[in-house]
Design an enzyme around this catalytic site. Sequence first.
Site, PDB file in Angstrom:
ATOM      1  N   GLU A   1       5.092   4.803   3.623  1.00 49.30           N
ATOM      2  CA  GLU A   1       4.624   6.132   4.057  1.00 49.30           C
ATOM      3  C   GLU A   1       5.838   7.003   4.354  1.00 49.30           C
ATOM      4  OE1 GLU A   1       2.774   9.261   4.720  1.00 49.30           O
ATOM      5  OE2 GLU A   1       1.367   7.584   4.537  1.00 49.30           O
TER       6      GLU A   1
ATOM      7  N   GLU B   1       0.848  -1.180   0.000  1.00 48.61           N
ATOM      8  CA  GLU B   1       0.000   0.000   0.000  1.00 48.61           C
ATOM      9  C   GLU B   1       0.890   1.239   0.000  1.00 48.61           C
ATOM     10  OE1 GLU B   1      -3.844   1.944   2.304  1.00 48.61           O
ATOM     11  OE2 GLU B   1      -2.370   0.820   3.487  1.00 48.61           O
TER      12      GLU B   1
ATOM     13  N   GLU C   1      -9.657   4.541   6.734  1.00 52.73           N
ATOM     14  CA  GLU C   1     -10.183   5.578   7.616  1.00 52.73           C
ATOM     15  C   GLU C   1     -10.960   6.631   6.826  1.00 52.73           C
ATOM     16  OE1 GLU C   1      -6.192   4.480   9.746  1.00 52.73           O
ATOM     17  OE2 GLU C   1      -6.880   4.703   7.692  1.00 52.73           O
ATOM     18  N   TYR C   2     -10.347   7.107   5.746  1.00 49.64           N
ATOM     19  CA  TYR C   2     -11.009   8.121   4.926  1.00 49.64           C
ATOM     20  C   TYR C   2     -12.314   7.593   4.346  1.00 49.64           C
ATOM     21  CZ  TYR C   2      -7.018  11.342   4.964  1.00 49.64           C
ATOM     22  OH  TYR C   2      -6.041  12.220   5.347  1.00 49.64           O
ATOM     23  N   GLU C   3     -12.294   6.356   3.918  1.00 54.25           N
ATOM     24  CA  GLU C   3     -13.483   5.782   3.292  1.00 54.25           C
ATOM     25  C   GLU C   3     -14.665   5.752   4.259  1.00 54.25           C
ATOM     26  OE1 GLU C   3     -14.601   1.825   0.612  1.00 54.25           O
ATOM     27  OE2 GLU C   3     -12.567   2.143   1.378  1.00 54.25           O
TER      28      GLU C   3
ATOM     29  N   ASP D   1      -3.323  11.642  -2.287  1.00 51.48           N
ATOM     30  CA  ASP D   1      -3.521  13.068  -2.546  1.00 51.48           C
ATOM     31  C   ASP D   1      -3.744  13.281  -4.046  1.00 51.48           C
ATOM     32  OD1 ASP D   1      -3.329  15.857  -2.797  1.00 51.48           O
ATOM     33  OD2 ASP D   1      -1.885  15.988  -1.152  1.00 51.48           O
TER      34      ASP D   1
END
Length: 207
Positions: free
Chosen positions: A65, A40, A186-188, A112
């Site tokens: 990340e 990811e 989390e965003y989803e 982003d």
Amino acid sequence: MRLRRRPGALEVLRERPGIVPQKPEQLRGQWTVDEPLHVELGTGKGRFLALMAEKYPTISFIGMEKMESVLSFAVERMEQQNNVCFIHGNVADIHDYFADGEVDRIYLNFTDPWPKNRHEKRRLTYPAFLNTYKEVLSSRGDIHLKTDNEDFFTYSLEQFSRSGYHFNNLTLDLHAHEPEENVRTEYEEKFAKRQQRIFRVEAYLPG
């Protein structure tokens, strides 16, 4: 929104070399033996990988990340999972960490969108990135992309197509008929509560 710096984040990463290898480039080509390898890019706080690792214990997962303040949360969350590790690094350097054909799947979850034209080269579906993914993906490899940004999704489809990728399971509203196997980030979860559409596609290179 600017991310608030987390004190001690770098120490969290350094104190857990079993989860965050300090020299990940030395593991290039050696991340797994027989297990599939899924990566990811822009793993955030790690919810997606934590759930995926629990659901698929025979797959090796790596979260990449560059922001240590974010990554530190993901690392702490993953203490109990033995099929997950992290790379504290930049996606632009992905080929330094993975050998040709080593990766079986890449996840691009709500990365982003960099909406301004002058920032196009930073989008993770910019042609230069897509060409690098071609190198590290195995012959059966693919890219799973999810986003809430329709313009970025349209842009990504165009770039995938121009770079020779084909599509599977393209949807313009993932949650309208959400497949059982979908794992939310989390965003989803936030977007779902707001009833925002989620765009998704699987891109692959024909054999």
